[in-house]
Design a protein around this motif. Sequence first.
Motif, PDB file in Angstrom:
ATOM      1  N   ILE A 282       0.746  -1.193  -0.073  1.00  0.00           N
ATOM      2  CA  ILE A 282      -0.156  -0.031   0.052  1.00  0.00           C
ATOM      3  C   ILE A 282       0.930   1.180   0.048  1.00  0.00           C
ATOM      4  N   GLY A 283       2.151   1.045   0.823  1.00  0.00           N
ATOM      5  CA  GLY A 283       2.803   2.475   0.991  1.00  0.00           C
ATOM      6  C   GLY A 283       3.649   2.619  -0.520  1.00  0.00           C
ATOM      7  N   ALA A 284       3.957   1.457  -1.156  1.00  0.00           N
ATOM      8  CA  ALA A 284       4.444   1.609  -2.771  1.00  0.00           C
ATOM      9  C   ALA A 284       3.520   1.887  -3.668  1.00  0.00           C
ATOM     10  N   PHE A 285       2.166   1.856  -3.556  1.00  0.00           N
ATOM     11  CA  PHE A 285       1.450   2.156  -4.717  1.00  0.00           C
ATOM     12  C   PHE A 285       1.440   3.531  -4.946  1.00  0.00           C
ATOM     13  N   PRO A 286       1.079   4.598  -3.938  1.00  0.00           N
ATOM     14  CA  PRO A 286       1.421   5.872  -4.542  1.00  0.00           C
ATOM     15  C   PRO A 286       2.665   6.290  -5.188  1.00  0.00           C
ATOM     16  N   MET A 288       4.285   4.470  -6.951  1.00  0.00           N
ATOM     17  CA  MET A 288       3.970   3.838  -8.495  1.00  0.00           C
ATOM     18  C   MET A 288       3.170   5.062  -9.169  1.00  0.00           C
ATOM     19  N   LEU A 289       2.414   5.652  -8.489  1.00  0.00           N
ATOM     20  CA  LEU A 289       1.636   6.567  -9.204  1.00  0.00           C
ATOM     21  C   LEU A 289       2.440   7.765  -9.369  1.00  0.00           C
ATOM     22  N   GLN A 290       3.356   8.099  -8.586  1.00  0.00           N
ATOM     23  CA  GLN A 290       4.288   9.190  -8.659  1.00  0.00           C
ATOM     24  C   GLN A 290       5.200   9.053 -10.076  1.00  0.00           C
ATOM     25  N   SER A 291       5.563   7.692 -10.200  1.00  0.00           N
ATOM     26  CA  SER A 291       6.416   7.279 -11.154  1.00  0.00           C
ATOM     27  C   SER A 291       5.696   7.540 -12.719  1.00  0.00           C
ATOM     28  N   GLN A 292       4.358   7.181 -12.558  1.00  0.00           N
ATOM     29  CA  GLN A 292       3.381   7.523 -13.564  1.00  0.00           C
ATOM     30  C   GLN A 292       3.577   8.970 -13.996  1.00  0.00           C
TER      31      GLN A 292
END
Length: 547
Positions: A282-286, A288-292
Amino acid sequence: MSIFHIIYRSHRQPFLLMLLFTLLSGALGIGVLAFINSRLLHGGADGAAVWQFALLVLFYFAAATFSQIKLSQIGHRFICTMQAELVKRVMDADGETVQKTGKAAILASLANDIHHLSVAFTRLPDLVQGLLFTAACSLYLIWLSPKLFAVTALMLALMVAGGHLAVRLHYRYFRQKRLSEDALHRHYETVLDGHKELSLNRYRAERFFRREFTPEAERKRSYHVRADAYHLLAINWGNSVMLAAVGAVFYLSAYHQWASLADAATVSMTVLFMRGPLTAAIGAFPVMLQSQVALQALARLQLPEHRSGFHNGTALPENWQTLRLENVCYTHPAQGGQTFALEPLNLTLVRGETVFLIGANGSGKSTLAMVLAGLYPPAGGRIRVDNTEITEANRSAYRQLFAAVFTDFHLFQQLTDGMGQDVSDGLIADWLKHLQLDGKAKIEAGRILNSKLSQGQKKRLALLAAALEGRSLLILDEWAADQDPQFRRTFYEQLLPLLKKSGYTVFAISHDDKYFHHADRILSMKHGVLSEYGAEEAVRVADAHSR
């Protein structure tokens, strides 16, 4: 395009190997839980069971560690590749694209976007392993107690719903923060490029700092704080819901007999075992969005596709005799939202001649030089070298005919590497004498060792570098503007004849009307319209200004 798709396309085999070991680590983790439930929790454990348990934990440790390290290696290798490819794409872009994109946006992508991608790849193992491990634990919970799994799944759904809302808000503010970073980079450039002016006028410095830089910095801070707040909210919401799930499992088992206390303990232990990987995911998902967001920012640069090579194999004849611009025009945005256009112009350059281009500031002289050198692709018309038309396929080869010293030139410390030919120390020494830099500029192995030179001296070294390239066409944009009057005369009366004698075709932009008589031809640019003085008029103008 997501990071998963990009990394899978670029490193398919290592990525699949990583997924295999991640699945194996998840299966071994479930095996550890099952072994605890069947052999340790319910009694009957002997010395052999303890050794088997230790071996199982060891295998789990090895598989989990290997999969995470493997994914980290893939990610960092990909980041290094992407960084190199981005720099190469900037180098391959024409001057028009770089100018339209803006230096600030490119620097922001090289610094911030690549950084965010790097951080994303360091968190990618958490996301992949957390999701896979959660899926494996869910299957184990279904096998233990379908009813308790239903309760746990409901709690997980509640956690995901709340986390999704928080992540959406995080994504919104992070995207606004990323846009603010481009503006801040433009302000950084202003501070550095306008440092002298800001030092001389403290009122201007105060206005810039208080009304432009500080408000933008505050906006970025506000966006960043809000993005971090929702990120932390998502993590803590997940932790709280997982702990609530453990309480619900024990309550339903103890007071409603949904399962034995032993099974409830196993389910709770499984949920707690899921907590770490799932919270990390869950902490990594944002991230990943930042990388998007970073990938979208890279796409907005609109740079050409990456090409590994620097030479496309095409070449133009070295012994060309004429270069012709036929009805060439060009339009680009100017300040104030207006546009500047070169009207359709015709120009023929004959090999070996020295041509001066004159005109007022803003008349289009430098734009014509950029079009002539192939740095700005013409909007219309054709460029021909002898009978060869210049197209996108051979434009790179066409640029190789030119060496140039523009007004905003960059002086590379290494003078000789990459010249495409051997350059002797004697040739460098001769040019240093011609440029009156012997004893002032220290050059060893083709590298400039002293950088404490005046702007005029640096410009002389830029001319040295251009001359060493051995190109047939030399563009000099207001080259003499930074020279003292004595050396300015040396440039026109000695260096230009030397360049002509060496076989260069010189296209010089000049305001020095007293030296016009040193040109074979004189062109004039006015409001984007090119004209040429006739032979008699050119002689009269040159003679008039030489007196």
